[in-house]
Design a protein around this motif. Structure first.
Motif, mmCIF file in Angstrom:
data_model
loop_
_atom_site.group_PDB
_atom_site.id
_atom_site.type_symbol
_atom_site.label_atom_id
_atom_site.label_comp_id
_atom_site.label_asym_id
_atom_site.label_seq_id
_atom_site.Cartn_x
_atom_site.Cartn_y
_atom_site.Cartn_z
ATOM 1 N N ARG A 1 -0.534 52.499 -112.719
ATOM 2 C CA ARG A 1 -0.742 51.805 -113.924
ATOM 3 C C ARG A 1 -0.145 52.656 -115.040
ATOM 4 O O ARG A 1 0.316 52.066 -116.050
ATOM 5 C CB ARG A 1 -2.279 51.092 -114.187
ATOM 6 N N SER A 2 -0.681 53.866 -115.178
ATOM 7 C CA SER A 2 -0.309 54.421 -116.636
ATOM 8 C C SER A 2 1.144 54.721 -116.423
ATOM 9 O O SER A 2 1.759 54.580 -117.552
ATOM 10 C CB SER A 2 -0.985 56.029 -116.429
ATOM 11 N N ILE A 3 1.916 55.082 -115.263
ATOM 12 C CA ILE A 3 3.065 55.404 -115.466
ATOM 13 C C ILE A 3 3.944 53.938 -115.609
ATOM 14 O O ILE A 3 4.938 53.931 -116.525
ATOM 15 C CB ILE A 3 3.602 55.925 -113.895
ATOM 16 N N GLN A 4 3.468 52.954 -115.159
ATOM 17 C CA GLN A 4 4.061 51.623 -115.457
ATOM 18 C C GLN A 4 4.148 51.291 -116.840
ATOM 19 O O GLN A 4 4.988 50.835 -117.505
ATOM 20 C CB GLN A 4 3.388 50.491 -114.820
ATOM 21 N N SER A 5 2.891 51.809 -117.501
ATOM 22 C CA SER A 5 2.812 51.360 -118.985
ATOM 23 C C SER A 5 3.785 52.271 -119.666
ATOM 24 O O SER A 5 4.470 52.103 -120.566
ATOM 25 C CB SER A 5 1.538 51.518 -119.309
ATOM 26 N N THR B 1 27.359 54.678 -123.944
ATOM 27 C CA THR B 1 26.889 54.483 -122.435
ATOM 28 C C THR B 1 26.249 55.752 -121.997
ATOM 29 O O THR B 1 25.133 55.737 -121.331
ATOM 30 C CB THR B 1 27.962 54.072 -121.509
ATOM 31 N N ARG B 2 26.955 56.721 -122.050
ATOM 32 C CA ARG B 2 26.339 58.073 -121.383
ATOM 33 C C ARG B 2 24.825 58.404 -122.252
ATOM 34 O O ARG B 2 23.956 58.719 -121.562
ATOM 35 C CB ARG B 2 27.386 59.095 -121.669
ATOM 36 N N ALA B 3 24.944 58.029 -123.459
ATOM 37 C CA ALA B 3 23.670 58.387 -124.301
ATOM 38 C C ALA B 3 22.425 57.610 -123.757
ATOM 39 O O ALA B 3 21.354 58.326 -123.503
ATOM 40 C CB ALA B 3 24.024 57.943 -125.474
ATOM 41 N N VAL B 4 22.872 56.447 -123.530
ATOM 42 C CA VAL B 4 21.820 55.446 -122.883
ATOM 43 C C VAL B 4 21.474 55.925 -121.612
ATOM 44 O O VAL B 4 20.351 55.964 -121.301
ATOM 45 C CB VAL B 4 22.070 54.192 -123.050
ATOM 46 N N GLN B 5 22.460 56.215 -120.894
ATOM 47 C CA GLN B 5 21.844 56.673 -119.370
ATOM 48 C C GLN B 5 20.926 57.869 -119.425
ATOM 49 O O GLN B 5 20.155 58.000 -118.697
ATOM 50 C CB GLN B 5 23.278 57.024 -118.739
ATOM 51 N N ILE B 6 21.521 58.687 -120.379
ATOM 52 C CA ILE B 6 20.672 59.962 -120.336
ATOM 53 C C ILE B 6 19.203 59.922 -120.936
ATOM 54 O O ILE B 6 18.378 60.435 -120.605
ATOM 55 C CB ILE B 6 21.266 61.206 -121.291
ATOM 56 N N ALA B 7 19.329 58.862 -122.009
ATOM 57 C CA ALA B 7 17.966 58.436 -122.383
ATOM 58 C C ALA B 7 17.103 57.999 -121.387
ATOM 59 O O ALA B 7 15.853 58.065 -121.501
ATOM 60 C CB ALA B 7 17.864 57.698 -123.575
ATOM 61 N N GLN B 8 17.787 57.399 -120.357
ATOM 62 C CA GLN B 8 16.888 56.678 -119.242
ATOM 63 C C GLN B 8 16.415 57.679 -118.108
ATOM 64 O O GLN B 8 15.768 57.472 -117.314
ATOM 65 C CB GLN B 8 17.591 55.556 -118.623
ATOM 66 N N ILE B 9 16.974 58.786 -118.432
ATOM 67 C CA ILE B 9 16.452 60.066 -117.158
ATOM 68 C C ILE B 9 14.988 60.057 -117.249
ATOM 69 O O ILE B 9 14.400 60.093 -116.152
ATOM 70 C CB ILE B 9 17.100 61.228 -117.691
ATOM 71 N N PRO B 10 14.246 60.115 -118.358
ATOM 72 C CA PRO B 10 12.685 60.226 -118.373
ATOM 73 C C PRO B 10 12.218 59.074 -117.573
ATOM 74 O O PRO B 10 11.103 59.262 -116.705
ATOM 75 C CB PRO B 10 12.121 60.344 -119.894
ATOM 76 N N VAL B 11 12.776 58.030 -117.807
ATOM 77 C CA VAL B 11 12.366 56.649 -117.212
ATOM 78 C C VAL B 11 12.679 56.820 -115.638
ATOM 79 O O VAL B 11 11.699 56.481 -114.728
ATOM 80 C CB VAL B 11 12.908 55.270 -117.605
ATOM 81 N N THR B 12 13.820 57.314 -115.135
ATOM 82 C CA THR B 12 14.131 57.108 -113.896
ATOM 83 C C THR B 12 13.051 58.227 -113.179
ATOM 84 O O THR B 12 12.683 58.198 -111.943
ATOM 85 C CB THR B 12 15.574 57.862 -113.609
ATOM 86 N N GLN B 13 12.917 59.397 -113.881
ATOM 87 C CA GLN B 13 11.886 60.581 -113.300
ATOM 88 C C GLN B 13 10.563 59.842 -113.331
ATOM 89 O O GLN B 13 9.884 60.125 -112.003
ATOM 90 C CB GLN B 13 11.942 61.689 -114.231
ATOM 91 N N LEU B 14 10.089 59.020 -114.045
ATOM 92 C CA LEU B 14 8.707 58.455 -113.852
ATOM 93 C C LEU B 14 8.995 57.385 -113.153
ATOM 94 O O LEU B 14 7.697 57.241 -112.098
ATOM 95 C CB LEU B 14 8.472 57.538 -115.247
ATOM 96 N N GLN B 15 9.842 56.639 -112.808
ATOM 97 C CA GLN B 15 10.152 55.704 -111.484
ATOM 98 C C GLN B 15 9.988 56.378 -110.401
ATOM 99 O O GLN B 15 9.337 55.824 -109.334
ATOM 100 C CB GLN B 15 11.274 54.892 -111.735
ATOM 101 N N SER B 16 10.515 57.636 -110.204
ATOM 102 C CA SER B 16 10.828 58.293 -109.039
ATOM 103 C C SER B 16 9.284 58.842 -108.634
ATOM 104 O O SER B 16 8.843 58.921 -107.543
ATOM 105 C CB SER B 16 11.731 59.602 -109.148
#
Lengths: 91, 545
Positions: free
Chosen positions: B484-488, B22-37
């Motif tokens: 649009r680029s970030i969403q992609s 779970t932690r690994a996946v959460q961390i993997a999502q950090i770049p996504v969170t950063q992009l969403q932010s």
């Protein structure tokens, strides 16, 4: 495969993180353990059992190392790396 | 985003694997969170730019209005007798006055009615059949009869008598053909109200008859006396080809596009035709019975319309309309009625227009300034450092520091517009009220026009706020592209994480199963060793000796 051979195979597989090979080695090991049930009590048998238990602990340690590798993955991800989708835990 | 992982293991390590996974996946999502932010910030920037754009556009519009006030010197027009002559300034640039006198008449529309009433608007004949309408000397002929082959065909077909009529070519002319819809039967067409008239058709008895005569022009050549009788089998139908009625006349006149509108006035004395010109002005409206103007004029001649007739500063003017907008530049006035009393039209500067425009400028300036200030300094918003903000800051400084070297008004402060230390503008009405007329006139020059002077900054601001080509729009478009680029990118990362989740799950499930298997084997070996120890030594011995 004798118990000793199965222990050796299991150790080799766990050391390299090869889960598939380890699976086969443990299957052989359980067969060897079953065959020991018919062996006559002896000091030698006791020694073989103790050796086998020791070898099993090494394998257990390796599996723990495996979880450590996953922790390493976590560390890499924490550094902002994107994990290769084809990441090989044996690495 | 990714679905939560559910890992069902069997060993004592399962919970650890689960947490690691779970932690690994959460961390993997950090770049996504950063992009969403980052994307969220961009969208907030776009919203801020939208609000900024409105404020810039408002100030631009306000400055343009201020410039317009300056350009026309806030001239307003007044009339000494607004009920006789109304007036408005439409771009006058100088204060002056004009005298309108001898207003003989305001322009009115010509409106006549028929001299006679007609009993039945739909049936009573109104003429010999042809009339001539004369509007302002232009004559147009109106034919009220439809005594021709085409109309005869149409009228027969409209009877629903069981026959079908058509016009056919016959020799050098046209002929009428009438065919029974139900096989051979007698078909006769008498010229007259009954069967005593001449039968216009052949009598072959085949179910199809043709006119015995041919007619040169099916749309014009007269075919009968006007009334006919169709005899089909035992049925008889009498009908008229003429449309000589008031209603027909009204409709034909309205169809001419002659600049008049015909209507029917229904009174106790009968139905009257009324004709009114569509525009004011003296003209002639006549309706002669017959071709040409030698017949009787069916209309009254009492109201042939009038022109607006008056004098402007002693010059005689007569025109068809009451609105006068081409005599005095920048002034439009309207003659509302006749008057022998002179009417004075004046254009004067209205200083309150300048005052109002300055107050509006102050309000719009402060709104924009507040938004810009919110994006600079330590507490700056998401637009901090944005080029548009920096450029607007410079432009606002140019606006506030604008000055002229000519006249008695050289800065906004001279007009009562003051700026505090923090850049907030205010309008000092007292200062403005104390301005002399000369200063107000100089104030008009100071604010310039929509393209010069202070008002000229309107164009500079609209370069930012233009909804199509403005700088702010361009930046918003850029944000849209980045979004649009970030969403992609986010979508691609999500896909990769999902794959990684699947791989990790497989690996960890396998490792967990092996742990369980190993644990089982170790327990079994330990049990066996303990049993053996009892046999060999009569006691349990530690598994590792």
């Amino acid at each position: 495969m004798t118990l000793e051979q199965a222990n050796a195979a299991a150790l080799a597989a766990s050391t390299s993180g090869d889960l598939e090979t380890l699976k086969h080695a443990l299957a052989s090991r359980v067969e060897a353990i079953r065959e020991l049930a018919s062996a006559a009590p002896s000091e030698e048998l006791a020694a073989r059992l103790r050796n086998a238990i020791g070898a099993g602990e090494f394998v257990r340690r390796d599996l723990c190392i495996l979880t450590g590798q996953i922790a390493a993955v976590r560390g890499a991800l924490g550094a902002g790396c994107i994990v290769d989708p084809a990441f090989d835990l044996r690495g | 985003m990714s679905t939560p992982l559910v890992f069902t293991g069997v060993s004592t390590f399962s919970s650890d694997f689960q947490s690691i996974l779970t932690r690994a996946v959460q961390i993997a999502q950090i770049p996504v969170t950063q992009l969403q932010s980052k994307d969220s910030n961009l969208l907030q920037q776009k919203t801020l730019l939208g609000a900024l754009n409105s404020a810039v556009a408002d100030l631009s519009s306000s400055l343009a209005s201020l410039g317009a006030v300056g350009a026309n010197k806030a001239l307003t027009a007044t009339s000494s007798a607004p009920l006789v002559v109304s007036v408005s300034a439409t771009g006058a640039t100088s204060a002056t006055s004009y005298t309108i006198n001898s207003i003989t008449s305001a322009a009115t529309v010509a409106s006549e009615r028929s001299t006679s009433g007609y009993t039945d608007a739909a049936a009573t004949p109104v003429s010999f059949g042809t009339l001539t309408l004369v509007i302002a000397g232009v004559a147009q002929t109106i034919g009220l009869t439809s005594n021709n082959l085409n109309n005869l065909r149409d009228r027969i077909n409209a009877l629903g008598a069981g026959v079908t009529a058509s016009v056919v070519i016959s020799g050098s002319g046209s002929a009428l053909s009438v065919t029974s819809n139900s096989g051979p039967q007698s078909i006769q067409l008498f010229d007259g109200p009954n069967s005593t008239g001449t039968d216009l058709l052949t009598n072959g008895g085949t179910g199809t008859e043709q006119s015995t005569a041919t007619y040169a022009d099916p749309a014009v050549t007269q075919v009968s006396t006007g009334t006919l009788t169709l005899q089909f089998g035992s049925s008889s139908h009498t009908f008229k080809l003429a449309s000589n009625s008031l209603i027909s006349l009204r409709d034909q006149i309205n169809g001419l596009g002659a600049g008049v509108t015909a209507s029917i006035l229904t009174t106790s004395n009968g139905n009257f035709l009324s004709l009114s010109a569509n525009a004011t002005g003296a003209t002639t409206v006549k309706l002669f019975d017959g071709v040409g103007t030698t017949g009787t004029n069916l209309l009254t001649g009492t109201n042939q319309g009038t022109n607006a007739v008056f004098q402007l500063n002693g010059i005689n003017i007569s025109q068809a309309g009451n609105v006068v907008n081409s005599v005095i530049s920048g002034v439009t006035f309207t003659i509302l009625g006749a008057s022998a009393t002179p009417v004075t039209l004046s254009t004067t500067s209205d200083r309150t227009q300048l005052s109002s425009a300055l107050q509006d400028f102050v309000a719009k300036y402060n709104t924009l300034k507040q938004q810009v200030n919110g994006q600079v300094g330590q507490a700056a918003g998401l637009l901090a450092g944005d080029t548009v903000i920096n450029q607007l800051q410079r432009l606002l400084r140019q606006v506030t520091s604008y000055h002229s070297s000519a006249g008695s008004v050289q800065s906004m402060a001279d007009l009562g517009v003051q700026f505090s230390n923090t850049g907030v503008a205010s309008f000092n009405q007292t200062v403005f009220n104390s301005l002399t007329d000369t200063q107000v006139t100089d104030g008009f020059s100071f604010v310039g026009s929509a393209s010069t002077g202070l008002g000229g900054f309107s164009a500079n601001l609209s370069a930012f706020s233009d909804p199509i080509s403005g700088f702010i729009k361009a930046e918003q478009d850029g944000i849209d592209r980045t979004d649009r680029s970030i969403q992609s990118h986010i979508s691609a990362l999500g896909d990769r994480i999902a794959i990684m989740q699947a791989n990790l799950t497989l690996q960890l499930e396998k490792a967990d199963a092996l742990q369980a298997e190993l644990q089982s084997q170790q327990s079994q070996l330990t049990g066996t060793l303990q049993g053996l120890s009892l046999v060999l030594y009569g006691k349990n011995v530690n598994a590792l000796g």
